[in-house]
Design a protein around this motif. Structure first.
Motif, mmCIF file in Angstrom:
data_model
loop_
_atom_site.group_PDB
_atom_site.id
_atom_site.type_symbol
_atom_site.label_atom_id
_atom_site.label_comp_id
_atom_site.label_asym_id
_atom_site.label_seq_id
_atom_site.Cartn_x
_atom_site.Cartn_y
_atom_site.Cartn_z
ATOM 1 N N ASP A 7 -5.755 2.656 3.645
ATOM 2 C CA ASP A 7 -5.684 1.819 2.408
ATOM 3 C C ASP A 7 -7.098 1.723 2.380
ATOM 4 O O ASP A 7 -7.824 0.615 2.739
ATOM 5 C CB ASP A 7 -4.929 0.651 2.649
ATOM 6 C CG ASP A 7 -5.302 -0.584 1.659
ATOM 7 O OD1 ASP A 7 -5.893 -0.055 0.541
ATOM 8 O OD2 ASP A 7 -4.857 -1.750 1.858
ATOM 9 N N ALA B 122 -0.443 -2.983 -2.857
ATOM 10 C CA ALA B 122 -0.645 -1.497 -2.130
ATOM 11 C C ALA B 122 0.605 -0.754 -1.679
ATOM 12 O O ALA B 122 1.520 -1.478 -1.284
ATOM 13 C CB ALA B 122 -1.754 -1.617 -1.043
ATOM 14 N N PRO C 29 -0.419 -0.541 2.655
ATOM 15 C CA PRO C 29 -1.276 -1.706 2.818
ATOM 16 C C PRO C 29 -1.915 -1.683 4.361
ATOM 17 O O PRO C 29 -1.324 -0.899 5.205
ATOM 18 C CB PRO C 29 -0.354 -2.796 2.914
ATOM 19 C CG PRO C 29 0.982 -2.211 3.118
ATOM 20 C CD PRO C 29 0.969 -1.215 2.595
ATOM 21 N N TRP D 197 -4.285 -7.704 -3.238
ATOM 22 C CA TRP D 197 -4.136 -6.219 -2.999
ATOM 23 C C TRP D 197 -3.127 -5.870 -1.899
ATOM 24 O O TRP D 197 -2.305 -4.901 -2.468
ATOM 25 C CB TRP D 197 -5.504 -5.626 -2.646
ATOM 26 C CG TRP D 197 -5.425 -4.179 -2.291
ATOM 27 C CD1 TRP D 197 -5.522 -3.527 -1.031
ATOM 28 C CD2 TRP D 197 -5.291 -3.051 -3.464
ATOM 29 N NE1 TRP D 197 -5.217 -2.149 -1.304
ATOM 30 C CE2 TRP D 197 -4.987 -1.944 -2.685
ATOM 31 C CE3 TRP D 197 -5.139 -3.166 -4.513
ATOM 32 C CZ2 TRP D 197 -4.972 -0.630 -3.468
ATOM 33 C CZ3 TRP D 197 -5.009 -1.888 -5.280
ATOM 34 C CH2 TRP D 197 -4.986 -0.527 -4.660
ATOM 35 N N GLN D 198 -3.092 -6.598 -0.927
ATOM 36 C CA GLN D 198 -1.984 -6.032 0.086
ATOM 37 C C GLN D 198 -0.699 -6.220 -0.551
ATOM 38 O O GLN D 198 0.131 -5.410 -0.019
ATOM 39 C CB GLN D 198 -2.089 -6.803 1.402
ATOM 40 C CG GLN D 198 -3.437 -6.565 2.073
ATOM 41 C CD GLN D 198 -3.741 -4.863 2.520
ATOM 42 O OE1 GLN D 198 -3.125 -4.406 3.222
ATOM 43 N NE2 GLN D 198 -4.489 -4.356 1.601
ATOM 44 N N ARG D 199 -0.417 -7.140 -1.354
ATOM 45 C CA ARG D 199 0.990 -7.443 -2.195
ATOM 46 C C ARG D 199 1.644 -6.421 -2.967
ATOM 47 O O ARG D 199 2.642 -5.833 -3.089
ATOM 48 C CB ARG D 199 0.926 -8.701 -2.864
ATOM 49 C CG ARG D 199 0.684 -9.786 -1.745
ATOM 50 C CD ARG D 199 0.638 -11.301 -2.797
ATOM 51 N NE ARG D 199 1.874 -11.332 -3.428
ATOM 52 C CZ ARG D 199 2.200 -12.331 -3.962
ATOM 53 N NH1 ARG D 199 1.274 -13.452 -4.259
ATOM 54 N NH2 ARG D 199 3.410 -12.382 -4.660
ATOM 55 N N GLY E 175 -8.226 -1.986 0.407
ATOM 56 C CA GLY E 175 -7.979 -3.111 1.485
ATOM 57 C C GLY E 175 -8.946 -2.858 2.584
ATOM 58 O O GLY E 175 -9.327 -4.047 2.971
#
Length: 509
Positions: free
Chosen positions: A213, A265, A268, A261-263, A216
């Protein structure tokens, strides 16, 4: 480990190291962990000698420490994820060789810039090595009783490494040369590389190759850099300086962006369920708070011993030895007896409470003190507290995580400890400095006796705040950790299944 000693999943034996080899794997991993942890303090004692040799200023001196912590802290999650992607054995060996090379470069440094660059390289390779070492341990020891012993040793090293660094730094600086504080890593790394090649197992990848990622990684690395740098500037420039609050504000914005962003990606860097799981979240919080509180012990007790009681560097290191002994003893008792019996919900808050008591005990120290009467008891109490906190928190933080995320979950442990140490450095130093200034202002004229008393008063202020950190940690972890229920084990949560994952205990909220 699981408080209820869950049964091993059927797939685990196929991936576990043979019994005759796994304990040698632990020795190898322990050497690597010790090298990384002690390097955060071993160089501190060598700084005056290095400064005299290379001729850098007092203002520049902090960069010898800061360069390491900035690279280490900002790249930890990337290093953990990289170990998941390229394979833990390969990442472990690369980290060891890189760390040894950077250490050799620093030991041979002829200029200040070369030494700072070498320290930054050490931090970068340490950020790969530290989470990989813990991930190797997590995926090697899956049998609950063996896992308890292994994490007891690992947790003891994580807690005692700073004190070991002070002792080793004193010995090397006085008996050899400041450069050996860096060269010693080459010796340790060579032994660990040989052990890794023989004893650390390569696990073949199954399924499609995972992806990195990149957005991230950039967001969280920049956020952690800003966070550590902001706290470092708070220590040197004060909390009201733009170089402090500007970077701390940037860190907050970047961390929010990282979470958002992690939600969304598809691959992630840090799946949010890893940190949002209550037991793991409690464990990361415990490691962070313990890191912040422990800083007060190492920094201010070291100052007190050397500047107030006039201990030599070797005497200072030996002064911490009883604390290390108690920490190791408590770690083994905790992981082998108390955690299986009571679980982390009981043991971690108890450890926090014991450590808080040890910090309060230190506040009674005066300008004159007897080590055996005044310092030995609180240091032993603190060792007992840390030995109860660290192993239970570390093994719970990595319990039940899917093998493919073992590296990044392990990196969160190191990140929590690093951020805690940075917060402790800045906050306790600032509070102590303010207390010393106020004391001198109210006891004019500033005679040598007044200045000595002001220093001791500032240390006591730091101890009180350190006790507050631990007390807060006792309440927080007591509320966050789940209660044990002697029923069948259940799997941790979405995404936390896999061949190497241990099921977590059934719990009541």
């Amino acid at each position: 480990m699981s408080p209820t000693s869950p049964s091993l999943p059927a797939a685990a034996p196929a991936t576990a190291a043979p019994s005759s080899r796994r304990w040698w794997t632990l020795v190898t991993v322990a050497l690597a962990q010790l090298m990384v942890v002690l390097d955060s303090t071993v160089v501190n004692i060598a700084l005056p000698s290095a400064q005299a040799d290379l001729g850098f200023t007092n203002a520049d001196r902090q960069w010898i420490v800061t360069a390491y912590s900035l690279a280490f802290g900002s790249l930890l999650l990337f290093g953990g994820r990289l170990s998941d992607l390229i394979g833990r054995k390969r990442a472990f060996i690369i980290g060891l060789i890189g760390f040894a090379g950077a250490s050799a470069l620093g030991g041979a440094a002829g200029t200040f810039g070369m030494l700072v660059g070498a320290r930054a390289l050490q931090g970068a390779f340490g950020a790969l090595l530290a989470p990989t070492a813990l991930a190797v341990l997590t995926t090697t020891f899956t049998v609950p009783k063996e896992r308890a012993r292994a994490f007891g040793i690992f947790g003891a090293i994580a807690g005692a490494g700073g004190a070991v660094g002070l002792l080793l730094g004193g010995l090397l600086t006085e008996k050899l040369d400041w450069r050996w504080n860096l060269y010693i890593n080459v010796v340790i790394a060579l032994i660990a590389v040989a052990g890794a090649m023989v004893f650390v197992s390569s696990v073949p990848r199954t399924g499609p190759r995972p992806k990195l990622d990149v957005p991230g990684t950039i967001l969280v690395s920049a956020a952690l850099f800003s966070l550590v740098y902001g706290f470092s500037n708070a220590e040197s420039d004060g909390w009201d300086s733009p170089s402090c609050w500007g970077f701390l504000a940037a860190a907050g914005v970047l961390l929010v962006a990282f979470v958002l962003w992690q939600r969304r990606a598809s691959h992630p860097l840090l799946p949010l369920h890893i940190v949002l799981h209550r037991n793991r979240g409690a464990s990361y919080s415990a490691v962070l708070i313990a890191g912040a509180g422990m800083f007060g012990i190492f920094l201010f007790v070291t100052y007190y011993l050397q500047t107030t009681l006039r201990f030599t560097p070797i005497q200072t290191g030996l002064g911490f030895l009883p604390m290390i002994v108690m920490l190791v003893l408590a770690a083994q008792l905790s992981t082998n007896i108390f955690v299986p019996q009571f679980g982390p919900k009981v043991m971690v808050p108890i450890g926090m409470t014991i450590a808080a008591g040890g910090m309060v005990y230190l506040t009674h120290l005066g300008v004159h003190a007897n080590y055996a009467v005044d310092l030995l008891p609180p240091l032993m109490i603190l060792g007992t507290g840390m030995g109860s906190i660290m192993p239970a928190a570390i093994q719970t933080a990595t319990l039940g995580v899917d093998r493919q995320y073992a590296g990044v979950a392990s990196a969160m442990v190191n990140t929590s400890q690093q951020v805690g140490g940075s917060i402790g450095t800045a906050l306790l130093n600032t509070l102590a400095a303010t207390a010393a200034t106020d004391y001198v202002a109210s006891h004019l004229p500033p005679s040598p006796q007044v200045l000595a008393e002001a220093a001791v008063h500032s240390y006591a202020t730091a101890y009180w705040w350190g006790a507050g950190f631990f007390a807060f940690g006792a309440v927080l972890t007591g509320l966050l950790y789940r209660r044990r229920v002697a029923t069948a084990a259940v799997v941790a949560g979405p995404g936390d299944t896999g061949a190497a994952a241990e099921p977590e205990p059934a719990v009541a909220h």
